[in-house]
Design a protein around this motif. Structure first.
Motif, PDB file in Angstrom:
ATOM      1  N   ILE A 124      -0.755  11.055   2.585  1.00  0.00           N
ATOM      2  CA  ILE A 124      -1.118  11.593   3.898  1.00  0.00           C
ATOM      3  C   ILE A 124      -1.430  12.984   3.876  1.00  0.00           C
ATOM      4  N   ASN A 157       9.628   7.427   5.674  1.00  0.00           N
ATOM      5  CA  ASN A 157       9.797   8.095   6.899  1.00  0.00           C
ATOM      6  C   ASN A 157      10.853   7.497   8.008  1.00  0.00           C
ATOM      7  N   TYR A 158      10.802   6.026   7.995  1.00  0.00           N
ATOM      8  CA  TYR A 158      11.567   5.382   8.776  1.00  0.00           C
ATOM      9  C   TYR A 158      13.070   5.614   8.217  1.00  0.00           C
ATOM     10  N   TRP A 192       4.985   4.912   2.425  1.00  0.00           N
ATOM     11  CA  TRP A 192       5.401   6.253   3.300  1.00  0.00           C
ATOM     12  C   TRP A 192       5.796   6.027   4.708  1.00  0.00           C
ATOM     13  N   ASP A 193       5.479   4.974   5.276  1.00  0.00           N
ATOM     14  CA  ASP A 193       6.026   4.479   6.648  1.00  0.00           C
ATOM     15  C   ASP A 193       7.353   4.201   6.520  1.00  0.00           C
ATOM     16  N   LYS A 194       7.842   3.582   5.460  1.00  0.00           N
ATOM     17  CA  LYS A 194       9.100   2.909   5.300  1.00  0.00           C
ATOM     18  C   LYS A 194       9.998   4.281   4.770  1.00  0.00           C
ATOM     19  N   ASN A 239       2.276  10.890  -2.333  1.00  0.00           N
ATOM     20  CA  ASN A 239       2.002  11.100  -0.605  1.00  0.00           C
ATOM     21  C   ASN A 239       0.627  10.937  -0.354  1.00  0.00           C
ATOM     22  N   LYS A 251       0.922  -1.240   0.062  1.00  0.00           N
ATOM     23  CA  LYS A 251       0.027  -0.159   0.067  1.00  0.00           C
ATOM     24  C   LYS A 251       0.915   1.317   0.074  1.00  0.00           C
ATOM     25  N   ASN A 271       7.646  16.051  10.674  1.00  0.00           N
ATOM     26  CA  ASN A 271       8.946  14.816  10.296  1.00  0.00           C
ATOM     27  C   ASN A 271      10.324  15.393  10.347  1.00  0.00           C
ATOM     28  N   LYS A 284       0.638   3.975   1.836  1.00  0.00           N
ATOM     29  CA  LYS A 284       0.536   4.264   3.129  1.00  0.00           C
ATOM     30  C   LYS A 284       2.071   3.331   3.827  1.00  0.00           C
ATOM     31  N   PHE A 285       2.037   2.221   3.551  1.00  0.00           N
ATOM     32  CA  PHE A 285       3.096   1.458   3.956  1.00  0.00           C
ATOM     33  C   PHE A 285       4.356   2.064   3.239  1.00  0.00           C
TER      34      PHE A 285
END
Length: 201
Positions: free
Chosen positions: A184, A142-143, A138-140, A182, A133, A197, A135-136
């Motif tokens: 979000i 950002n990490y 962007w989670d990565k 993005n 996804k 962030n 969203k996933f």
């Protein structure tokens, strides 16, 4: 690709962590970080690599990557082989106070594997995680981008040269990145998102 998570869908983008054997912090030196950048650039231009994000830390790298040819495992294998060759050449040719110790560790790493007979630079596998996804994704991202901040290397993510953070914030990077949409933010709250962030200056 053995070890970690297996790449099952060769056409999908994946988040990978590629680690130097024994967590040797070889990338504390700029010359070795530049080898990674040069090899990623080569793969983008010549091997059908689509790079959504990256980060080079002291002993490992993060990449979010896809293969245009649907052969991601082969692409990662070639990338590791190419960088390993360049790193070994640099170790033998450039001044390195820890050269003997590093080469000893690389040689010892081959004892438990039959694939490499002389030196093993990268650990096997890459803990590959399929990006299922946005969203996933962007989670990565950002990490990856906040990792140098958490490690107290820099105060802001865009200040770390060896990642794609500044490309997402200011369209400036060492590599040509495929920007991920993005999910979000929108134009009205983009600045606040970057500030939250730590991407802003």
């Amino acid at each position: 690709m053995k070890g970690g998570y297996i790449i099952r869908d060769q056409e999908k983008p994946h988040f990978l962590t590629c680690t130097i054997v024994d967590w040797i912090d070889i990338f504390t030196r700029k010359s070795y970080r530049d080898i990674v950048i040069d090899c990623l650039d080569f793969c983008i231009k010549n091997k059908g690599m689509v790079l959504f994000g990256y980060g080079v830390m002291s002993n490992h790298i993060y990449i979010i990557v896809q293969s245009k040819e649907g052969k991601l495992s082969d692409l990662i294998r070639d990338f590791k082989k190419f960088t390993a060759k360049r790193i070994l050449e640099a170790l033998h040719q450039e001044p390195e106070s820890r050269k003997e110790w590093i080469l000893e560790r690389f040689a010892k790493a081959t004892e438990s594997h039959s694939r490499n007979t002389n030196y093993q630079i990268w650990g096997y596998g890459g803990h590959a995680e399929e990006i299922f996804k946005l969203k996933f994704m962007w989670d990565k991202l950002n990490y990856i981008h906040l990792n140098p901040v958490r490690a107290e290397i820099v105060e802001k993510a865009i200040h770390y040269v060896y990642s794609s953070a500044s490309y997402y914030a200011k369209d400036k990077s060492l590599l040509n990145i495929e920007l991920a949409d993005n999910p979000i933010i929108n134009t009205s709250d983009t600045k606040e998102f970057w500030k939250y962030n730590n991407y802003d200056e």
